[in-house]
Design a protein around this motif. Structure first.
Motif, mmCIF file in Angstrom:
data_model
loop_
_atom_site.group_PDB
_atom_site.id
_atom_site.type_symbol
_atom_site.label_atom_id
_atom_site.label_comp_id
_atom_site.label_asym_id
_atom_site.label_seq_id
_atom_site.Cartn_x
_atom_site.Cartn_y
_atom_site.Cartn_z
ATOM 1 N N ILE A 238 0.785 -1.194 0.090
ATOM 2 C CA ILE A 238 0.009 -0.087 0.081
ATOM 3 C C ILE A 238 1.002 1.087 0.088
ATOM 4 O O ILE A 238 0.433 2.173 -0.760
ATOM 5 C CB ILE A 238 -1.049 0.078 1.098
ATOM 6 N N TYR A 239 2.073 1.267 0.761
ATOM 7 C CA TYR A 239 3.006 2.513 0.866
ATOM 8 C C TYR A 239 3.542 2.688 -0.653
ATOM 9 O O TYR A 239 3.460 3.801 -0.894
ATOM 10 C CB TYR A 239 4.082 2.048 1.852
ATOM 11 N N GLN A 240 3.756 1.529 -1.268
ATOM 12 C CA GLN A 240 4.399 1.756 -2.635
ATOM 13 C C GLN A 240 3.228 2.467 -3.681
ATOM 14 O O GLN A 240 3.624 3.070 -4.533
ATOM 15 C CB GLN A 240 4.900 0.300 -3.244
ATOM 16 N N LEU A 241 1.893 2.128 -3.456
ATOM 17 C CA LEU A 241 0.995 2.674 -4.197
ATOM 18 C C LEU A 241 0.704 3.941 -4.116
ATOM 19 O O LEU A 241 0.382 4.737 -4.790
ATOM 20 C CB LEU A 241 -0.333 1.635 -3.969
ATOM 21 N N ILE A 242 1.023 4.571 -2.669
ATOM 22 C CA ILE A 242 0.465 6.017 -2.587
ATOM 23 C C ILE A 242 1.614 6.771 -2.655
ATOM 24 O O ILE A 242 1.478 8.066 -2.520
ATOM 25 C CB ILE A 242 -0.237 5.838 -1.051
#
Length: 101
Positions: free
Chosen positions: A96-100
């Protein structure tokens, strides 16, 4: 028996501390990035393991707390479940951190 009590309590506390630390970037504001984030699994059955893992953690935590961490086998089951849950949540958090970013 004392080692299993300490291990269970430490691992559960580490899990809750990591969960609080993981929420910090999401609570700092900038909710615009999170509002456009959609995670849909390709197959609904891929959610069965995480659901069982979380339900097992909750059940073991409640049972161990009620029995005051006196049963060594339940303590070690809680430790194993929590370690696997930490690994799983870490991978989900990283994704999720990579996506945001």
């Amino acid at each position: 028996m004392k080692v299993s009590q300490i291990a269970a309590k430490v691992v559960v506390r580490v899990f809750f501390i990591l969960m609080l630390m993981a929420l910090i970037p999401f609570l700092q504001g900038d909710g615009d990035k999170l509002s456009h984030l959609y995670l849909m699994p390709k197959n609904i059955w891929t959610l069965a393991f995480p659901i069982l893992l979380i339900l097992g953690f909750i059940a073991l935590l409640i049972i161990c707390a009620i029995k005051k961490y006196k049963h060594q086998d339940l303590n070690w089951l809680l430790v194993i479940n929590t370690v696997v849950l930490i690994a799983y949540t870490a991978t989900v958090y990283i994704r999720i951190y990579q996506l945001i970013k």
